[in-house]
Design an enzyme around this catalytic site. Structure first.
Site, PDB file in Angstrom:
ATOM      1  N   TYR A 201      41.990  52.261  47.778  1.00 38.91           N
ATOM      2  CA  TYR A 201      41.788  51.127  48.695  1.00 38.91           C
ATOM      3  C   TYR A 201      41.487  51.600  50.113  1.00 38.91           C
ATOM      4  O   TYR A 201      41.755  50.888  51.080  1.00 38.91           O
ATOM      5  CB  TYR A 201      42.972  50.143  48.655  1.00 38.91           C
ATOM      6  N   HIS A 320      36.909  48.026  34.367  1.00 31.65           N
ATOM      7  CA  HIS A 320      37.668  47.501  35.512  1.00 31.65           C
ATOM      8  C   HIS A 320      37.813  45.976  35.499  1.00 31.65           C
ATOM      9  O   HIS A 320      38.901  45.432  35.642  1.00 31.65           O
ATOM     10  CB  HIS A 320      37.057  47.972  36.824  1.00 31.65           C
ATOM     11  N   HIS A 330      38.894  36.489  40.684  1.00 35.57           N
ATOM     12  CA  HIS A 330      37.819  37.200  39.984  1.00 35.57           C
ATOM     13  C   HIS A 330      37.434  36.466  38.705  1.00 35.57           C
ATOM     14  O   HIS A 330      37.071  37.073  37.707  1.00 35.57           O
ATOM     15  CB  HIS A 330      38.245  38.635  39.659  1.00 35.57           C
ATOM     16  N   HIS A 357      41.621  45.026  38.128  1.00 36.66           N
ATOM     17  CA  HIS A 357      40.928  44.120  39.033  1.00 36.66           C
ATOM     18  C   HIS A 357      41.771  42.923  39.472  1.00 36.66           C
ATOM     19  O   HIS A 357      41.895  42.650  40.661  1.00 36.66           O
ATOM     20  CB  HIS A 357      39.614  43.654  38.398  1.00 36.66           C
ATOM     21  N   VAL A 358      42.335  42.191  38.533  1.00 38.30           N
ATOM     22  CA  VAL A 358      43.206  41.070  38.869  1.00 38.30           C
ATOM     23  C   VAL A 358      44.615  41.630  39.048  1.00 38.30           C
ATOM     24  O   VAL A 358      45.131  42.307  38.157  1.00 38.30           O
ATOM     25  CB  VAL A 358      43.176  39.999  37.757  1.00 38.30           C
ATOM     26  N   HIS A 359      45.230  41.351  40.189  1.00 35.02           N
ATOM     27  CA  HIS A 359      46.480  42.018  40.543  1.00 35.02           C
ATOM     28  C   HIS A 359      47.690  41.322  39.939  1.00 35.02           C
ATOM     29  O   HIS A 359      48.546  40.763  40.630  1.00 35.02           O
ATOM     30  CB  HIS A 359      46.591  42.136  42.065  1.00 35.02           C
TER      31      HIS A 359
HETATM   32 FE   LIG Z   1      39.169  45.626  41.637  1.00 35.98          FE
END
Ligand SMILES: [Fe+2]
Ligand SMILES: *[C@@H]1O[C@H](CO)[C@@H](O)[C@H](O)[C@H]1NC(C)=O
Ligand SMILES: *[C@@H]1O[C@H](CO)[C@@H](O)[C@H](O)[C@H]1NC(C)=O
Ligand SMILES: *[C@@H]1O[C@H](CO)[C@@H](O)[C@H](O)[C@H]1NC(C)=O
Ligand SMILES: *[C@@H]1O[C@H](CO)[C@@H](O)[C@H](O)[C@H]1NC(C)=O
Ligand SMILES: *[C@@H]1O[C@H](CO)[C@@H](O)[C@H](O)[C@H]1NC(C)=O
Length: 469
Positions: A201, A320, A330, A357-359
């Site tokens: 990040y 991902h 997303h 991707h989705v947290h």
């Molecule tokens: Fe991501």
């Protein structure tokens, strides 16, 4: 005599309502009643213990390993020296034969990103290793040598037990550190990590401050110097910043992380495959072209028929962006890739697809949505025993925080979902059985917040699900 206060009785009633809610009222699978307080995730400051620079002149830092060939007999060792290139040599020896010290010589790379200049990034492939053997290795010069070790996997074969850890979207916050610690202390003892993308990040910082790529690599060294992490690229690896004059996607990632893509006849490091023990792992790229006629498409079309389930029963795909995701984040970003490749996954009976991707965390039933032809109206996912289970595990704990807004009602195909940070373990026992467990950070190390026995789609394609309506 025990007496209950009215408030504690209220609390018990309240709890049972919550429990009943979760069991009776949702349309699909289970949405966990465990509701994590929505706290802000905070990046660990630059002077944190986990980012410390190892002592010594020009000492190697950011040491990491990954599989270096197609079958597990080679390892790519990577590290960074800050001041000068220094030695390009890895000295290594096996525990069985410590008299015989061997050497492999690697290459050094540097890159610039806007006004950042990288250290000297070393990549060295050690080949012709023996299977199932502990090796020690040393990088660095005279007075700044550092020693690590790894264990090669057993020979590729159908009944070889092997334990993979699974993490995604890790970042470098206090929560990321908790996720990694929980993985390290999990009594199931992961032997290699399947990492589903979004590493540092760094791109969330001004000018994509690439110093945060360095700190991330120092942070995870304590695991990835000792066991291979299998890399998938996420959107935070793209680092496409034309406003900074940085127009070549994936520049920091490709310089820092080498993967054995040529060994699987791939032409780019974003999609490739490896065999490890009883698993065949295919890594795909959500952020490289995947439409018909593209390099990734052609490669995957030729790749899937090569998988020999008598040799590697477990077919695992890493990507991902999830194809099945019932969070309001997303949403449907994975849809175009699903439309392209899902029929192949069903045809070739992929066991499990891991995405990030989705947290948050989500596990699907075995479902497919391949019958739809634009005109026939069959656009709902249906139960399909040839289909993979889809796991979304972008819950490493990065700076962007938790995804906790879910679509309601929970779709039928969603077996379990929960907005908590954590990691998972895929523990292959033999050609028919693998124990899967997801571990939320807020529990003790051994607690399985979600789990199931996977039955292999080739050798034992029996329905594992308990609750599909
Ligand atoms: Fe991501
Ligand atoms: C890069 O530029 C930014 C401002 O644009 C500045 O704050 C930073 O210190 C610079 N970094 C280096 C390594 O020169
Ligand atoms: C990160 O976790 C490790 C292991 O639990 C601990 O020793 C270290 O102090 C933690 N660092 C931070 C900044 O939280
Ligand atoms: C598949 O693997 C098995 C076990 O290693 C081997 O005997 C067989 O020849 C392989 N099949 C093909 C088509 O390569
Ligand atoms: C959750 O997402 C939906 C759909 O994007 C949006 O309409 C809603 O406002 C969001 N809820 C919260 C609490 O943010
Ligand atoms: C495979 O592993 C499962 C779970 O440990 C076990 O129940 C089963 O008997 C094993 N199968 C064989 C053929 O050993």
């Amino acid at each position: 005599m025990i007496s209950f206060s009215s408030s504690s009785i209220c609390f018990i009633i309240f709890l049972s309502i919550l429990l009943f809610d979760s069991v009776l009222l949702c349309n699909g699978g289970k949405t966990s009643i465990y509701v994590r307080k929505a706290e802000k995730t905070v990046e660990m400051p630059l002077n944190s213990d986990v980012f410390q620079i190892p002592p010594g002149c020009n000492a190697p830092q950011q040491v990491h390993i990954t599989q270096g060939d197609h079958v597990g007999k080679a390892v790519i060792v990577s590290w960074v020296t800050p001041d000068e290139p220094g030695s390009k040599t890895v000295v290594y020896w096996s525990e069985k034969n410590c008299e015989v010290k061997k050497k492999a010589v690697g290459k050094v790379y540097t890159y610039k990103f806007y006004n950042y200049t990288s250290g000297f990034i070393h990549h060295c492939t050690i080949k012709n290793l023996e299977y199932d053997t502990k090796y020690y290795y040393v990088v660095g010069d005279r007075n700044s040598k550092r020693k690590f070790w790894f264990t090669t996997p057993p020979p590729v074969g159908p009944d070889v037990p092997y334990t993979f850890g699974i993490m995604g979207d890790l970042g470098q916050t206090y929560d990321s550190n908790i996720t990694l610690t929980h993985y390290e202390r999990n009594p199931r003892n992961g032997q290699a990590v399947l990492f589903v993308g979004d590493l540092s990040y760094a791109d969330n910082h001004p000018n994509h401050d690439n110093v945060r790529w360095d700190t991330w690599a120092r942070f995870v060294e304590r695991s990835v110097a000792y066991q291979p992490w299998i890399w998938t690229t996420g959107n935070h690896e793209i680092d496409f910043a034309p406003e900074l004059g940085e127009k070549k996607p994936f520049k920091p990632f490709t310089h820092r992380y080498h993967v054995p893509y040529r060994a699987s006849q791939s032409t780019a490091p974003f999609w490739y495959s490896i065999k490890r023990a009883s698993a065949y792992i295919i890594v795909l790229s959500s952020y490289s072209a995947y439409g018909k006629y593209t390099p990734q498409y052609q490669w995957l079309e030729e790749e899937l028929p090569k998988v020999n389930r008598s040799e590697t029963p477990w077919l695992i795909v890493l990507v991902h962006s999830p194809w099945y995701n019932s969070y309001n984040y997303h949403y449907m970003e994975g849809e175009t890739m699903r439309v392209m490749y899902e029929p192949w996954f069903v045809e070739h009976k992929v066991d499990i697809v891991l995405a990030g991707h989705v947290h948050a965390y989500e596990r699907s039933e075995r479902i497919s949505n391949v019958a739809y032809t634009i005109v026939n109206g069959k656009c709902r996912p249906t139960k399909d025993q040839s289909a993979p289970v889809y796991i979304t595990i972008g819950d490493g704990g990065n700076i962007e925080g938790l995804a906790n807004n879910m679509t309601e009602p929970q779709p039928e195909y969603s077996a379990y979902r929960e907005a908590s940070f954590g990691h998972a373990i895929f523990d292959i026992k033999n050609r028919t059985h693998a124990r899967y467990s997801w571990h939320r950070n807020h529990d003790g190390y051994a607690v399985e917040a979600d789990s199931m026995w996977f039955f292999n789609r080739f050798w034992h394609p029996v329905d594992e699900s308990s609750q599909w309506g």
